[in-house]
Scaffold this active site. Sequence first.
Site, mmCIF file in Angstrom:
data_model
loop_
_atom_site.group_PDB
_atom_site.id
_atom_site.type_symbol
_atom_site.label_atom_id
_atom_site.label_comp_id
_atom_site.label_asym_id
_atom_site.label_seq_id
_atom_site.Cartn_x
_atom_site.Cartn_y
_atom_site.Cartn_z
ATOM 1 C CG HIS A 98 2.748 2.810 -22.773
ATOM 2 N ND1 HIS A 98 3.496 2.191 -21.742
ATOM 3 C CD2 HIS A 98 2.524 4.119 -22.352
ATOM 4 C CE1 HIS A 98 3.621 3.113 -20.835
ATOM 5 N NE2 HIS A 98 2.998 4.132 -21.345
ATOM 6 C CG ASP A 144 -7.211 -3.663 -3.535
ATOM 7 O OD1 ASP A 144 -7.930 -2.636 -3.418
ATOM 8 O OD2 ASP A 144 -6.108 -3.421 -3.300
ATOM 9 C CB SER A 200 -0.897 -0.230 0.940
ATOM 10 O OG SER A 200 -1.983 0.893 1.232
#
Length: 645
Positions: free
Chosen positions: A517, A473, A189
């Site tokens: 990219h 998440d 994190s």
Amino acid sequence: MREPTRLFLFASAAVLLLCSSDGAGGDFTGDYSKLSGIIIPGFASTQLRAWSILDCPYSPLDFNPLDLVWLDTTKLLSAVNCWLKCMMLDPYNQTDHPQCKSRPDSGLSAITELDPGYITGPLSSVWKEWIKWCIEFGIEANAIIAVPYDWRLSPSMLEERDLYFHKLKLTFETALKLRGGPSLVFAHSLGNNVFQYFLEWLKLEIAPKHYNQWLDEHIHAYFAVGAPLLGATETVKAALSGLTFGLPISEGTARLLFNSFGSSLWMMPFSKYCRAENVYSKHFSWGSRRGHHTYHCDQQESRSNFSGWPTNIINIEIPSAHGFDAYPSITEIAETNFTNMECGLPTQLSFSAREMSDGTFFKAIEDYDPDSIDDTFFCHLSYGTLINAAYFRSYHGDPVFNPLTPWERPPITNVFCIYGIDSKTEVGYYFAPSGKPYPDNWIITDVIYEIEGTLTSRSGNVVEGNPGATSGDETVPYHSLSWCKNWLGPKVNITRAPQAEHDGSDVQMELNIEHIHDVDIIPNMTKSPRTKYVTYYEDSVSIPGKRTAVWELDKANHRNIVRSPVLMRELWLQMWHDVHPNATSTFVTKAKRGPLRDEDCYWDYGKARCAWAEYCEYRYLFGDVHLGQSCRLKNSSAKMLLDYL
């Protein structure tokens, strides 16, 4: 702990490793005994201890030097005002409260359990399972080094007050002398933002021709776990309405606390199209130039919707009146002649990630937030004024570099970017005035979530926008987590395998996939709804001598991912592979995953035997209470590690 079998397995593995003389992959030459692991924890993942004496009135619990502050729930419940004094910083200059100061603890104990105790310990466990895994696999005590920091501070203050980055550099150099080999960096994190800043700080500390050499000598691999590479939307909620993280405090108190931290802006969302001047080049080419670094955006910013994010970060109702008149009480509303309010309706404004990072949003709310916050720290300044001042002082005006800039691939030999996906994640908010003074003056009226490639609101409406292929998440959106896919080259190998132990029948592979990219890579692979997968994106050819990998773990939660057995297993196997002299593949093979620990063996009721009969056997020991507990690794299971080379 089932010692006999485990010790045999790990001793056998250690013998194989310690006999190694050459590594496999990159320029790393050494064996298992030379590796060090350096852990950089995330936001609020380090214990803070009192460094002063504070007498708490009306409470039998005072704060004395070295008393636990973050996180002592007993004192938080019984003396919340004292606790806040020890936690809060001056939001303008990041100094401690006049009556109390706190400092980060040191060592592994500072990051394992934030609030040790029979009940609170497991609830506040962070890196404890990680350390336990390392111990089980025979890692030496001096090979795992924690580098806690004061996660309340901005990056420049970490160095100015604590010399944190000088100490971190010495930590790498000490580990090299102690162990004889480079280190593995495990950052989670906000710890990734800290490590990114360290790499930029190091450029100004070491001669340019020695910079890459220093990195090669001291860092073998970097594991970026749950990195908010473009910021986290949840930070906006914490800054405007408060985020309690389950603590027994009000959201207003949580907001007051969060906004006193210099690090609160470090995780704010920003546009991938906007960058600051390269301070490194500026240092050598235009050393006489001073002032804020220019923050500019390319043409894609104006052409794209929402700064490339799924939606606008903030949609906020701006009241027609300014200051305290913008937040009338219920009584005042009842006494108002509503026929005269036609021109006083609130205006809804929307702000993108760019407008969050360049100060546009906070400038817009300066006149609408209360302009006289009666608090010792805030010195009668509006919240928007304080935040804008902090933005330009600690970030846009940072002496090393502007952290609100998209990451380039770190110049490290081996880079692994790891994060969870496919969970319901907040990506946008609707705010409105609450009618209360600061810090409760804004309330959330609706939330926008990303889930399964769509955007939905808390109220149940489908939201128009640019959702990603999947979701984040639960804390960091997929858009931010997956930015590291841009570190991969034009040709990528993709493998998708079940997270659980498997025989390889459900493994899917695609080789030499074209990668453009700034365009997401979406595998043409299937998923069983009942199975959690790991998807590996691997590239070892784009940059000669360097490897880049991205691992996506289905349903892995941001805060709990460092406790994930699947992640720990994959990291261990990758380490084993890298240092083994007989490794033939560039990355560890994904063909199969067998049990590595006794805990991985279980009873198969359908076959009335232990599952994975090749590796596990039924062996009862006194104290076992069910059949699964009696399933243990066979003594010959050390051979299975050779399958991963």
